[in-house]
Every structure is written in C-alpha cells, then in structure tokens.
Design a protein around this motif. Structure first.
Motif, mmCIF file in Angstrom:
data_model
loop_
_atom_site.group_PDB
_atom_site.id
_atom_site.type_symbol
_atom_site.label_atom_id
_atom_site.label_comp_id
_atom_site.label_asym_id
_atom_site.label_seq_id
_atom_site.Cartn_x
_atom_site.Cartn_y
_atom_site.Cartn_z
ATOM 1 N N PRO A 158 59.908 -3.036 54.408
ATOM 2 C CA PRO A 158 58.765 -3.855 54.843
ATOM 3 C C PRO A 158 57.484 -3.040 54.976
ATOM 4 O O PRO A 158 56.906 -2.950 56.050
ATOM 5 C CB PRO A 158 59.230 -4.419 56.186
ATOM 6 C CG PRO A 158 60.173 -3.394 56.710
ATOM 7 C CD PRO A 158 60.820 -2.741 55.524
ATOM 8 N N VAL A 159 57.071 -2.422 53.878
ATOM 9 C CA VAL A 159 55.812 -1.671 53.856
ATOM 10 C C VAL A 159 55.073 -1.994 52.568
ATOM 11 O O VAL A 159 55.675 -2.412 51.588
ATOM 12 C CB VAL A 159 56.036 -0.139 53.915
ATOM 13 C CG1 VAL A 159 56.619 0.286 55.245
ATOM 14 C CG2 VAL A 159 56.939 0.309 52.784
ATOM 15 N N VAL A 160 53.750 -1.814 52.594
ATOM 16 C CA VAL A 160 52.949 -1.968 51.393
ATOM 17 C C VAL A 160 52.904 -0.607 50.706
ATOM 18 O O VAL A 160 52.298 0.323 51.210
ATOM 19 C CB VAL A 160 51.524 -2.454 51.735
ATOM 20 C CG1 VAL A 160 50.715 -2.660 50.464
ATOM 21 C CG2 VAL A 160 51.571 -3.742 52.542
ATOM 22 N N LEU A 161 53.562 -0.491 49.566
ATOM 23 C CA LEU A 161 53.601 0.787 48.857
ATOM 24 C C LEU A 161 52.288 1.039 48.145
ATOM 25 O O LEU A 161 51.685 0.126 47.587
ATOM 26 C CB LEU A 161 54.730 0.786 47.821
ATOM 27 C CG LEU A 161 56.156 0.684 48.336
ATOM 28 C CD1 LEU A 161 57.121 0.679 47.154
ATOM 29 C CD2 LEU A 161 56.482 1.827 49.283
ATOM 30 N N VAL B 241 60.798 -7.444 48.069
ATOM 31 C CA VAL B 241 61.835 -8.375 48.517
ATOM 32 C C VAL B 241 61.840 -8.251 50.020
ATOM 33 O O VAL B 241 62.224 -7.222 50.561
ATOM 34 C CB VAL B 241 63.224 -8.002 47.977
ATOM 35 C CG1 VAL B 241 64.278 -8.957 48.529
ATOM 36 C CG2 VAL B 241 63.230 -8.025 46.468
ATOM 37 N N ASP B 242 61.386 -9.255 50.670
ATOM 38 C CA ASP B 242 60.991 -9.053 52.044
ATOM 39 C C ASP B 242 61.378 -10.274 52.853
ATOM 40 O O ASP B 242 60.660 -11.262 52.900
ATOM 41 C CB ASP B 242 59.472 -8.854 52.041
ATOM 42 C CG ASP B 242 58.961 -8.516 53.409
ATOM 43 O OD1 ASP B 242 59.705 -8.717 54.382
ATOM 44 O OD2 ASP B 242 57.816 -8.076 53.500
ATOM 45 N N GLY C 176 58.561 0.190 37.287
ATOM 46 C CA GLY C 176 58.510 -0.883 38.273
ATOM 47 C C GLY C 176 59.389 -0.564 39.464
ATOM 48 O O GLY C 176 60.397 0.130 39.333
ATOM 49 N N ILE C 177 58.985 -1.045 40.633
ATOM 50 C CA ILE C 177 59.757 -0.820 41.858
ATOM 51 C C ILE C 177 60.002 -2.158 42.541
ATOM 52 O O ILE C 177 59.068 -2.921 42.786
ATOM 53 C CB ILE C 177 59.005 0.125 42.832
ATOM 54 C CG1 ILE C 177 58.809 1.500 42.188
ATOM 55 C CG2 ILE C 177 59.759 0.246 44.154
ATOM 56 C CD1 ILE C 177 57.992 2.476 43.032
ATOM 57 N N LEU C 178 61.274 -2.429 42.816
ATOM 58 C CA LEU C 178 61.630 -3.579 43.641
ATOM 59 C C LEU C 178 61.818 -3.039 45.052
ATOM 60 O O LEU C 178 62.816 -2.382 45.353
ATOM 61 C CB LEU C 178 62.914 -4.229 43.113
ATOM 62 C CG LEU C 178 63.294 -5.568 43.725
ATOM 63 C CD1 LEU C 178 62.264 -6.631 43.376
ATOM 64 C CD2 LEU C 178 64.671 -6.015 43.255
ATOM 65 N N ARG D 181 48.708 -7.913 34.493
ATOM 66 C CA ARG D 181 48.786 -7.353 35.837
ATOM 67 C C ARG D 181 47.418 -6.854 36.293
ATOM 68 O O ARG D 181 47.025 -7.046 37.432
ATOM 69 C CB ARG D 181 49.793 -6.214 35.840
ATOM 70 C CG ARG D 181 50.577 -6.167 37.115
ATOM 71 C CD ARG D 181 51.806 -5.339 36.956
ATOM 72 N NE ARG D 181 51.527 -3.941 36.838
ATOM 73 C CZ ARG D 181 51.914 -3.166 35.840
ATOM 74 N NH1 ARG D 181 52.587 -3.688 34.834
ATOM 75 N NH2 ARG D 181 51.629 -1.896 35.824
ATOM 76 N N VAL E 156 52.068 1.126 37.680
ATOM 77 C CA VAL E 156 53.421 0.867 38.173
ATOM 78 C C VAL E 156 53.447 -0.498 38.870
ATOM 79 O O VAL E 156 52.629 -0.773 39.742
ATOM 80 C CB VAL E 156 53.868 1.983 39.144
ATOM 81 C CG1 VAL E 156 55.247 1.682 39.715
ATOM 82 C CG2 VAL E 156 53.862 3.332 38.433
ATOM 83 N N ALA E 157 54.366 -1.348 38.440
ATOM 84 C CA ALA E 157 54.479 -2.684 39.027
ATOM 85 C C ALA E 157 55.360 -2.635 40.275
ATOM 86 O O ALA E 157 56.352 -1.903 40.308
ATOM 87 C CB ALA E 157 55.075 -3.649 38.008
ATOM 88 N N VAL E 158 54.979 -3.376 41.288
ATOM 89 C CA VAL E 158 55.778 -3.444 42.516
ATOM 90 C C VAL E 158 56.053 -4.897 42.863
ATOM 91 O O VAL E 158 55.159 -5.739 42.788
ATOM 92 C CB VAL E 158 55.051 -2.759 43.702
ATOM 93 C CG1 VAL E 158 55.833 -2.963 45.000
ATOM 94 C CG2 VAL E 158 54.862 -1.277 43.435
ATOM 95 N N GLU E 159 57.277 -5.196 43.209
ATOM 96 C CA GLU E 159 57.640 -6.490 43.769
ATOM 97 C C GLU E 159 58.331 -6.236 45.102
ATOM 98 O O GLU E 159 59.174 -5.342 45.193
ATOM 99 C CB GLU E 159 58.617 -7.238 42.848
ATOM 100 C CG GLU E 159 57.977 -7.997 41.722
ATOM 101 C CD GLU E 159 57.318 -9.292 42.186
ATOM 102 O OE1 GLU E 159 57.765 -9.875 43.197
ATOM 103 O OE2 GLU E 159 56.367 -9.711 41.523
ATOM 104 N N ILE F 152 63.258 0.564 36.104
ATOM 105 C CA ILE F 152 63.026 -0.121 37.381
ATOM 106 C C ILE F 152 63.912 0.482 38.465
ATOM 107 O O ILE F 152 65.097 0.718 38.238
ATOM 108 C CB ILE F 152 63.333 -1.640 37.245
ATOM 109 C CG1 ILE F 152 62.390 -2.283 36.207
ATOM 110 C CG2 ILE F 152 63.225 -2.350 38.585
ATOM 111 C CD1 ILE F 152 62.719 -3.739 35.896
ATOM 112 N N ILE G 168 55.876 -5.580 33.702
ATOM 113 C CA ILE G 168 55.914 -4.336 32.928
ATOM 114 C C ILE G 168 55.543 -4.607 31.472
ATOM 115 O O ILE G 168 54.834 -3.828 30.834
ATOM 116 C CB ILE G 168 57.314 -3.673 33.037
ATOM 117 C CG1 ILE G 168 57.555 -3.177 34.467
ATOM 118 C CG2 ILE G 168 57.454 -2.518 32.037
ATOM 119 C CD1 ILE G 168 58.988 -2.744 34.749
ATOM 120 N N LEU H 267 65.342 0.033 42.443
ATOM 121 C CA LEU H 267 65.523 -0.777 43.648
ATOM 122 C C LEU H 267 65.392 0.182 44.823
ATOM 123 O O LEU H 267 66.228 1.076 44.991
ATOM 124 C CB LEU H 267 66.901 -1.450 43.641
ATOM 125 C CG LEU H 267 67.077 -2.690 42.757
ATOM 126 C CD1 LEU H 267 66.819 -2.396 41.307
ATOM 127 C CD2 LEU H 267 68.463 -3.277 42.928
#
Lengths: 211, 211
Positions: free
Chosen positions: B173-176, B187-188, B167-169, A206, B182-185, B143, A200, B145
């Motif tokens: 189990p999907v590709v957003l 946790v999988d 940002g989204i954590l 990024r 917008v940053a995505v990480e 952010i 961010i 979750l």
C-alpha cells in the motif's frame, strides 16, 4: 456533481501521501507537491478536491492534518465499518491475520461452508457456517470480503445480499450480479496483470494517460 | 485515440464474459448482452470496442470466439509474459502456488532477501536472492509481482527497475516512484475497501456512475 470513479481512487492516494507527510513531520503541503508524489498534475489535485469543497489557501497551500481529516471524512473513514470474511481458505485466512485494516475497518465475522473449518478459531473469532449470515450481518456487518473459489462466488454473494450486506469486496475473478443497492469492488490481480500487459505494449498511450 | 484507463478494465471484463459464454456453448452475442452482463450500457460496449477497430456486424452482433481473440490481441494476451515474485512471505508464497495464471503469464523467478528463504524450493523453482535480479530479468522476465512489506517496497522496486523490469504489479500500500518507462499497477484491497466505504455512503453517486 459527477465525480469520476478515478477521482475517488486518487483521493485515497492523496490521503496515503498526507499520512506519510504527517509521519515525516511535514505540516504544510501544496497541490504541486501532492501532484508530484501522486504522479498527477497539480491541476488534477485541485480539481479532484474541488468536487467536495474548497480546501487550502491560495499561495499558502494545505495544512496536512486538516486536509487529511477532510479526506477521511469524504471517504467515510471517520467511522467504523464492520467486515466479515466469507471463504476461509488460504486467502481468507491470510486476511483474517492481516494486521493493517486500520481503525476504520473491523473484522467481525468469519464464514465458510466446510464443516471441517466451521468451529475453528481464528484471530478475532471463530469460523461459522454461512447459514448464520442472516443472524450475524444485520446491524453489525456492512462489508464482506468474498474469498471463496470462483465457482462459489455468485452463490455466496446471493447469501450475503439476502442477509443485508451493503458492500462486497470480491476477490474472485468473476463479475458478480447483485442488486444495485449493493456496492461491489473487485480485487483482481489477473486484471492488474492484463492492464500491465496492455500498458507495456502501448507506451505512448501510457504517456498520454500520465499527462 | 485517447483510450480511457477504465475502458481497458472494461475490455478485460468483456473478455471474461466472452470466455464464460464460450464455455456455455454460446456462439453469438451482442453489445446489449455484453453490456447487461458487464453492467454497463450497450453504447458503452460499442464505444469501448470502437477505440480499437470495427467489430461485429450491425443487426447480427459479434461472433464470440472472434471477438474473444481480438480482445486477447488488443490486451497483449496472445503472447507469453515472464513473471517473477519479489517477496516470498505469505502472499508471495500463495501467489507462487496459484494455479490460475493462464497461458499468457508464466512464473519464472522467486526472490527474497531473507537468507532463510533463499534456496527453498517453491512450485516452479527455487527462491533466489534479489541480488540475482540483474542476471535473471533481462530477456526473460518482464513483470514483477511485488509482495514485500510496505517499508521494503520502494527499495525492491528500485532493484527491479535497475534490472530492467517493464512492469510492476504492486501489492504494497504505497505509491511507488519509478521512471515513466516502467508501468505500475496497484493491487490494493485497502483502497478497494475505502472505495466501498465511499460508495455505500453515496448511493446517488453510485447510481449516476452506473448510468
């Protein structure tokens, strides 16, 4: 063949996308479509696949079920892995109930040190004492989900290694020390939050990362 | 400066190690020691740090609290991030109770669509309807979750994006699909299991990866 770790993670993403396409009844795809859905370039898709062989036909693309099967084979999902959970607190219990492990991963053991937990039934079995790991792991359990508290993680990992475990999925926020024959993957949402923090604050970085 | 994503993850590991060294009363360290504890080479440690500046003194090494502070600054942990949890099922509830977010991350909102959950108190607040996201997010929550079921993940992500999340954590189990701002990480843990599967089947690859 020096396959980057990130390529393996992308193969997993491609596989998910192929499963989704198949569920939607799509039979053919292309590196362009896979790249768009995975948010990488078509070149990246072709490069990642090229480490493992020659897939698809120029101008025709990939057959969804064929590429899916190949990816499952590359990733070792065409076999069944025996799992155990070590640490039956809240996270361990939630994982024991998790319905989505799929056909490649099977829960075969549940372990804790707490005498109040040992003997308690869980879906798929009964919680046993970690002292039984040397009897339960060999020939039956390859991968452990390590869900003990942070302070207990290294000691539990040592027990698993001594019992002959081949891989550890570590949920504790510590760097485990294990012999190099044992594979470790960390599931670490605090690290994920920290990567978001960095991303961010560094939007240009990024953009570059995303090609 | 093209910093690889893996370097960011390693910086997080170095920071953890520095915190542990500090807790043990260690005041000085070296790229050799950091590398050994992080299971990478000393060269890798120096290279990762060199993206961000010049740290340490040749032959003397690093001062633990100084390098720790620098890494926290690089990673954006010297400020406070507002978090929310979207999806107050078992995982969301466990995260709401999680005591280890540290001083850089603060839970400021809990959201669900289920009328039976909305209004229920949780540690640090009350569950609200996701319809309130546009009022709660701006200026307060950076952010999210995302702990909704797989099928609901994209729609919830769309709501978060519309509300101005940065940002989204993502625990689903999907590709957003989100705009590139917008940053995505992710946790999988299933991806983690699959990487273990590959690593166990390819021990030579693993050796090469570890230098």
């Amino acid at each position: 063949m020096k396959v980057p770790e990130a390529a393996i993670s992308r193969l997993i993403t491609y596989l998910r996308i192929l499963e989704e396409l198949e569920a939607q009844g799509v039979h053919r795809t292309s590196s362009e479509q896979l790249g768009e859905l995975a948010q990488v370039t078509a070149f990246q898709v072709r490069k990642d696949l090229s480490y493992f062989g020659s897939y698809g036909t120029r101008g025709v693309g990939y057959t969804v079920p064929v590429l899916k099967r190949e990816l499952r084979h590359i990733l070792g999902l065409n076999r069944k892995w025996g799992l155990c959970i070590v640490g039956m607190g809240r996270l361990g219990s939630a994982l024991a109930d998790y319905p989505g492990f799929g056909e490649s991963f099977e829960l075969r053991g549940f372990f804790d040190v707490d005498p109040e937990k040992v003997g308690r039934p869980v879906r798929g079995g009964v919680i046993e004492h970690v002292d039984l790991l040397p009897q339960r792991v060999p020939g039956r359990i390859e991968i452990a989900l390590l869900t003990v508290p942070r302070e207990a993680a290294q000691k539990a990992a040592d027990l698993l290694v001594a019992a002959g475990i081949k891989g550890i999925l570590n949920f504790a926020p510590v760097v485990l020390e294990v012999p190099k024959e044992v594979a470790v993957e960390n599931v670490d949402f605090l690290a994920g939050l920290t990567r978001l923090s960095f991303a961010i604050l560094n939007p240009k970085w990024r953009e570059e990362m995303m090609g």
